[in-house]
Design an enzyme around this catalytic site. Structure first.
Site, PDB file in Angstrom:
ATOM      1  CB  SER A 157      25.529  31.737  16.558  1.00 27.70           C
ATOM      2  OG  SER A 157      26.404  31.502  17.250  1.00 27.70           O
ATOM      3  CE1 TYR A 206      23.436  26.879  15.456  1.00 28.00           C
ATOM      4  CE2 TYR A 206      25.556  27.673  16.597  1.00 28.00           C
ATOM      5  CZ  TYR A 206      24.271  27.755  16.607  1.00 28.00           C
ATOM      6  OH  TYR A 206      23.599  28.744  17.137  1.00 28.00           O
ATOM      7  CE  LYS A 263      21.499  29.516  14.350  1.00 29.47           C
ATOM      8  NZ  LYS A 263      20.142  30.050  14.433  1.00 29.47           N
TER       9      LYS A 263
HETATM   10  N1  UFG Z   1      32.716  22.911  28.397  1.00 29.34           N
HETATM   11  C1  UFG Z   1      33.396  22.024  29.305  1.00 29.34           C
HETATM   12  N2  UFG Z   1      32.709  21.045  29.848  1.00 29.34           N
HETATM   13  C2  UFG Z   1      31.505  20.615  29.118  1.00 29.34           C
HETATM   14  C3  UFG Z   1      30.859  21.459  28.350  1.00 29.34           C
HETATM   15  C4  UFG Z   1      31.397  22.677  28.120  1.00 29.34           C
HETATM   16  O1  UFG Z   1      34.531  22.198  29.875  1.00 29.34           O
HETATM   17  O2  UFG Z   1      30.978  19.833  29.499  1.00 29.34           O
HETATM   18  C5  UFG Z   1      33.463  24.149  28.079  1.00 29.34           C
HETATM   19  C6  UFG Z   1      33.813  24.392  26.801  1.00 29.34           C
HETATM   20  O3  UFG Z   1      35.070  23.612  26.269  1.00 29.34           O
HETATM   21  C7  UFG Z   1      34.073  25.637  26.530  1.00 29.34           C
HETATM   22  C8  UFG Z   1      32.888  26.354  27.436  1.00 29.34           C
HETATM   23  O4  UFG Z   1      32.620  25.233  28.293  1.00 29.34           O
HETATM   24  O5  UFG Z   1      35.306  26.345  26.683  1.00 29.34           O
HETATM   25  C9  UFG Z   1      31.524  26.700  26.946  1.00 29.34           C
HETATM   26  O6  UFG Z   1      31.116  25.655  26.289  1.00 29.34           O
HETATM   27  P1  UFG Z   1      29.177  25.714  25.524  1.00 29.34           P
HETATM   28  O7  UFG Z   1      29.424  24.149  25.118  1.00 29.34           O
HETATM   29  O8  UFG Z   1      28.647  25.830  26.649  1.00 29.34           O
HETATM   30  O9  UFG Z   1      29.578  26.930  24.547  1.00 29.34           O
HETATM   31  P2  UFG Z   1      30.433  27.218  23.165  1.00 29.34           P
HETATM   32  O10 UFG Z   1      31.200  28.345  23.632  1.00 29.34           O
HETATM   33  O11 UFG Z   1      30.944  26.101  22.726  1.00 29.34           O
HETATM   34  O12 UFG Z   1      29.340  27.749  22.272  1.00 29.34           O
HETATM   35  C10 UFG Z   1      28.294  28.443  22.556  1.00 29.34           C
HETATM   36  C11 UFG Z   1      26.949  28.072  21.850  1.00 29.34           C
HETATM   37  C12 UFG Z   1      27.213  28.254  20.509  1.00 29.34           C
HETATM   38  C13 UFG Z   1      27.443  29.754  20.317  1.00 29.34           C
HETATM   39  C14 UFG Z   1      28.636  30.092  20.992  1.00 29.34           C
HETATM   40  C15 UFG Z   1      28.950  31.484  20.840  1.00 29.34           C
HETATM   41  O13 UFG Z   1      26.634  26.559  22.065  1.00 29.34           O
HETATM   42  O14 UFG Z   1      25.810  27.873  19.610  1.00 29.34           O
HETATM   43  O15 UFG Z   1      28.294  29.744  22.281  1.00 29.34           O
HETATM   44  O16 UFG Z   1      29.965  32.044  21.640  1.00 29.34           O
HETATM   45  F1  UFG Z   1      27.926  29.735  18.954  1.00 29.34           F
END
Ligand code: UFG
Length: 321
Positions: A116, A140, A144
């Site tokens: 990841s 997490y 990895k």
């Molecule tokens: N977001 C919102 N509202 C929500 C969910 C997410 O605004 O309800 C925003 C988050 O703050 C973030 C973006 O959408 O800015 C993406 O969030 P995600 O939770 O979809 O993904 P992340 O970027 O936090 O993490 C994902 C995977 C990880 C991985 C990472 C690698 O979940 O396992 O991408 O870039 F490591």
């Protein structure tokens, strides 16, 4: 080839299994169905129900003459990992130790591991290439990175060959609509937007609109699961043909903000998708984008389906039913 896909009933695992099947390989999915579902299994693959923490079942499964294994079985919620590190230690690290030891015992020496972008932590520069320092911000991501290190040691000591694929934000569904299993209690942006569009959830909470980005919301590199899946096939070919291991990024190299994703989803689905601005979520970097130049060079891999419209259209097909 004869391929074992551990975590093959999961969201990414099922797309990976489909891609190997489409490329003419024999596939066996191994899964404990804790987050994966039987809906994600295909008629043309074998299935073994089992848990990676159960060494004897794993070893028995491994004994079917596999040429390679793909390891995608892991807990993956970064937020939860900060509250329950013991769960992540057990499932991700201990589970992988079992897989590696069983693979050695069974003589399976080619491994593709789902890593990841979380191994990098807060970006020091963008786009992030593989030379970027690794400094995970959550437990997490730490698990990895530890697994990548385990793989390197097993390579040195035991001649295991591996590809560690550092996914950026996995999203989308099979472009041919063959995968239907929805994730339960998703924590990621796109499935949450889809649940709101489908009427399963009241609204999207946008975690912060005061970031230093073009519209104030976080920017991520979303990469289609079918593109990721193609990366696994190419990576396995590479490590076999070159008798060498690789660690590489898989990302679209395209940054999309939360608000942009929401607007495109409203257009594609024709649904209003209510949203409200909420506070920042701990540990969210403002912007993350990948350099996938290395994957392009060594694998000839390039994202084909990772534009926001295709990500949303294919996901909406799965949620619309
Ligand atoms: N977001 C919102 N509202 C929500 C969910 C997410 O605004 O309800 C925003 C988050 O703050 C973030 C973006 O959408 O800015 C993406 O969030 P995600 O939770 O979809 O993904 P992340 O970027 O936090 O993490 C994902 C995977 C990880 C991985 C990472 C690698 O979940 O396992 O991408 O870039 F490591």
């Amino acid at each position: 080839m004869n391929i074992l896909v551990i975590g093959g009933a999961g969201y990414i695992g099922s797309h990976v299994a489909r891609e190997f099947l489409d490329n003419g390989h024999r596939v066996t999915a191994f899964d404990n169905l804790s987050s994966g579902t039987r809906e994600n299994l295909f008629k043309d693959e074998e299935f073994i129900y089992g848990d990676i923490l159960d060494y004897s079942t794993l070893l028995r499964a491994m004994g079917n003459g596999f040429d390679a294994l793909i390891h995608l079985a892991a807990a993956k919620a970064a937020g939860e990992s900060m509250l329950k590190p013991e769960k992540y230690s057990r499932q991700n690290i201990s589970g992988t130790v079992n897989i590696l030891n069983a693979a050695l015992e069974a003589g399976v020496k080619n491994i593709v591991f789902s890593s990841s972008a979380a191994v990098y932590g807060e970006p020091q520069y963008l786009p992030i290439d593989e030379k970027h320092p690794t400094n995970p911000e959550n437990y997490y991501g730490f698990t990895k990175l530890e697994i990548e290190r385990l793989l390197s040691w097993y390579e040195k000591l035991k001649g295991v060959r591996f590809a560690a694929l550092r996914y950026f934000n996995a999203a989308g569904y099979d472009v041919k609509g063959r995968i239907a299993g929805l994730e339960q209690n998703p924590a990621n942006l796109l499935p949450i937007i889809m649940e709101v569009a489908a009427g399963l959830r009241r609204e999207l909470r946008i975690f912060g609109d005061d970031y230093d980005t073009r519209d104030g919301t976080c920017i991520r590199d979303y990469v289609h699961v079918s593109d990721l899946a193609a990366g696994h096939v190419a990576a396995l070919d590479y490590i076999r043909e070159n008798a060498a291991s690789i660690v590489l990024n898989l990302g679209s190299e395209n940054g999309v903000s939360v608000k942009e994703m929401l607007e495109i989803a409203r257009r594609v689905t024709g649904k209003p998708i209510p949203a409200r601005i909420d506070g920042r979520r701990a540990g969210d970097p403002a912007k993350l984008t990948a350099s996938s130049q290395y994957a392009r060079e060594v694998l000839g891999w390039q994202a084909r389906y990772s534009d926001a419209e295709t990500l949303i259209e294919t996901t909406w097909k799965a949620y619309h039913k």
